[in-house]
Scaffold this active site. Structure first.
Site, mmCIF file in Angstrom:
data_model
loop_
_atom_site.group_PDB
_atom_site.id
_atom_site.type_symbol
_atom_site.label_atom_id
_atom_site.label_comp_id
_atom_site.label_asym_id
_atom_site.label_seq_id
_atom_site.Cartn_x
_atom_site.Cartn_y
_atom_site.Cartn_z
ATOM 1 N N ASP A 106 -16.711 -15.150 -7.935
ATOM 2 C CA ASP A 106 -16.146 -14.935 -9.257
ATOM 3 C C ASP A 106 -14.693 -15.408 -9.268
ATOM 4 O OD1 ASP A 106 -16.966 -12.777 -11.764
ATOM 5 O OD2 ASP A 106 -14.876 -13.429 -11.583
ATOM 6 N N ILE A 107 -14.321 -16.062 -10.336
ATOM 7 C CA ILE A 107 -12.976 -16.642 -10.426
ATOM 8 C C ILE A 107 -11.897 -15.565 -10.596
ATOM 9 C CG2 ILE A 107 -12.824 -17.022 -12.939
ATOM 10 C CD1 ILE A 107 -11.973 -19.932 -12.242
ATOM 11 N N ASN A 164 -24.323 -7.081 -16.499
ATOM 12 C CA ASN A 164 -23.780 -6.689 -17.794
ATOM 13 C C ASN A 164 -24.630 -7.306 -18.896
ATOM 14 O OD1 ASN A 164 -21.577 -5.358 -16.573
ATOM 15 N ND2 ASN A 164 -20.464 -7.274 -16.406
ATOM 16 N N VAL A 172 -20.151 -13.995 -20.342
ATOM 17 C CA VAL A 172 -20.820 -15.290 -20.146
ATOM 18 C C VAL A 172 -22.313 -15.076 -20.388
ATOM 19 C CG1 VAL A 172 -21.322 -17.181 -18.567
ATOM 20 C CG2 VAL A 172 -19.077 -16.067 -18.494
ATOM 21 N N HIS A 210 -26.669 -13.306 -15.065
ATOM 22 C CA HIS A 210 -26.059 -13.314 -13.734
ATOM 23 C C HIS A 210 -25.941 -11.904 -13.203
ATOM 24 C CE1 HIS A 210 -22.821 -13.003 -16.728
ATOM 25 N NE2 HIS A 210 -22.152 -12.304 -15.828
ATOM 26 N N HIS A 216 -23.720 -9.533 -10.641
ATOM 27 C CA HIS A 216 -22.466 -9.390 -9.888
ATOM 28 C C HIS A 216 -22.760 -8.649 -8.584
ATOM 29 C CE1 HIS A 216 -19.516 -10.082 -13.314
ATOM 30 N NE2 HIS A 216 -20.633 -9.836 -14.002
HETATM 31 P P1 AMP Z 1 -19.753 -10.950 -17.386
HETATM 32 O O1 AMP Z 1 -18.536 -10.277 -17.959
HETATM 33 O O2 AMP Z 1 -20.742 -10.002 -16.781
HETATM 34 O O3 AMP Z 1 -20.373 -11.909 -18.379
HETATM 35 O O4 AMP Z 1 -19.231 -11.786 -16.149
HETATM 36 C C1 AMP Z 1 -18.743 -13.071 -16.251
HETATM 37 C C2 AMP Z 1 -17.940 -13.306 -15.001
HETATM 38 O O5 AMP Z 1 -17.790 -14.701 -14.855
HETATM 39 C C3 AMP Z 1 -16.544 -12.696 -15.035
HETATM 40 O O6 AMP Z 1 -16.419 -11.769 -13.962
HETATM 41 C C4 AMP Z 1 -15.625 -13.902 -14.871
HETATM 42 O O7 AMP Z 1 -14.498 -13.632 -14.075
HETATM 43 C C5 AMP Z 1 -16.547 -14.916 -14.228
HETATM 44 N N1 AMP Z 1 -16.200 -16.306 -14.461
HETATM 45 C C6 AMP Z 1 -15.854 -16.910 -15.632
HETATM 46 N N2 AMP Z 1 -15.648 -18.218 -15.448
HETATM 47 C C7 AMP Z 1 -15.893 -18.466 -14.127
HETATM 48 C C8 AMP Z 1 -15.857 -19.640 -13.323
HETATM 49 N N3 AMP Z 1 -15.525 -20.838 -13.816
HETATM 50 N N4 AMP Z 1 -16.161 -19.522 -12.007
HETATM 51 C C9 AMP Z 1 -16.485 -18.327 -11.494
HETATM 52 N N5 AMP Z 1 -16.546 -17.187 -12.194
HETATM 53 C C10 AMP Z 1 -16.256 -17.254 -13.510
#
Ligand code: AMP
Length: 115
Positions: free
Chosen positions: A30-31, A88, A97, A101, A103
Site C-alpha cells: 500500500d502506498i 472495505n 478504490v 482488494h 488489505h
Molecule cells: P480502500 O480504502 O479499502 O479502497 O483502500 C485503497 C488503498 O489503496 C488505500 O489504503 C490506499 O493507500 C491504497 N492506494 C491508493 N493508490 C495506491 C497505489 N498507487 N499503490 C498502492 N496503494 C495505493
C-alpha cells in the site's frame, strides 16, 4: 466500469511495489501504509468493484485472496505473531478504490476495535 488505479497496476501501466504474483492474484505494498506491513491483494483477471459484486461463482477467487495473504504471512515469518485481513466495502466501509482488494495489515498489535 471505469478504470481504477488498481486496473492500471494490474496491467503494469502504473508502478507498484509488487510482493507476490500468481496466475490469479497480484499483491503490492500500500502506498500509504497503516502498519509496518500493509499489502493489498487483488484479483488479476476480473475487475469486481466491491465485495457486493461478488457472486457464488467468485467464491474461489475471494477465498484465494485470503489464502494468498496467509501464505504471504507465513513466507514472511509473521503468521504466528498474527495479522489482520480487511475488505472495505462502499462508503461506510471506507472504500476509496473500487476494485476488489484485501488489505493485509501486520507488524504491530492491532487495536481491538477498528473504530
Ligand atoms: P480502500 O480504502 O479499502 O479502497 O483502500 C485503497 C488503498 O489503496 C488505500 O489504503 C490506499 O493507500 C491504497 N492506494 C491508493 N493508490 C495506491 C497505489 N498507487 N499503490 C498502492 N496503494 C495505493
Amino acid at each position: 466500469m471505469p478504470d481504477t488505479i488498481f486496473d492500471k497496476i494490474v496491467r503494469r501501466e502504473l508502478p507498484a511495489d509488487i510482493v507476490y504474483e500468481d496466475d490469479e492474484i497480484l499483491a503490492f505494498r500500500d502506498i500509504h501504509p497503516q502498519t509496518p506491513v500493509h499489502v493489498l491483494f487483488v484479483p488479476k483477471q476480473k475487475s469486481l468493484p466491491t465485495l457486493n459484486d461478488c457472486s457464488a461463482a467468485d467464491a474461489p477467487l475471494v477465498g484465494k485472496l485470503l489464502l494468498a495473504a496467509a501464505a504471504y504471512a507465513k513466507r514472511e515469518g509473521f503468521a504466528d505473531a498474527g495479522y489482520r485481513c480487511v475488505v472495505n466495502c462502499n462508503r461506510d466501509g471506507g472504500q476509496t478504490v473500487f476494485y476488489l482488494h484485501l488489505h493485509l495489515l501486520a507488524g504491530r498489535q492491532m487495536p481491538e476495535r477498528m473504530s
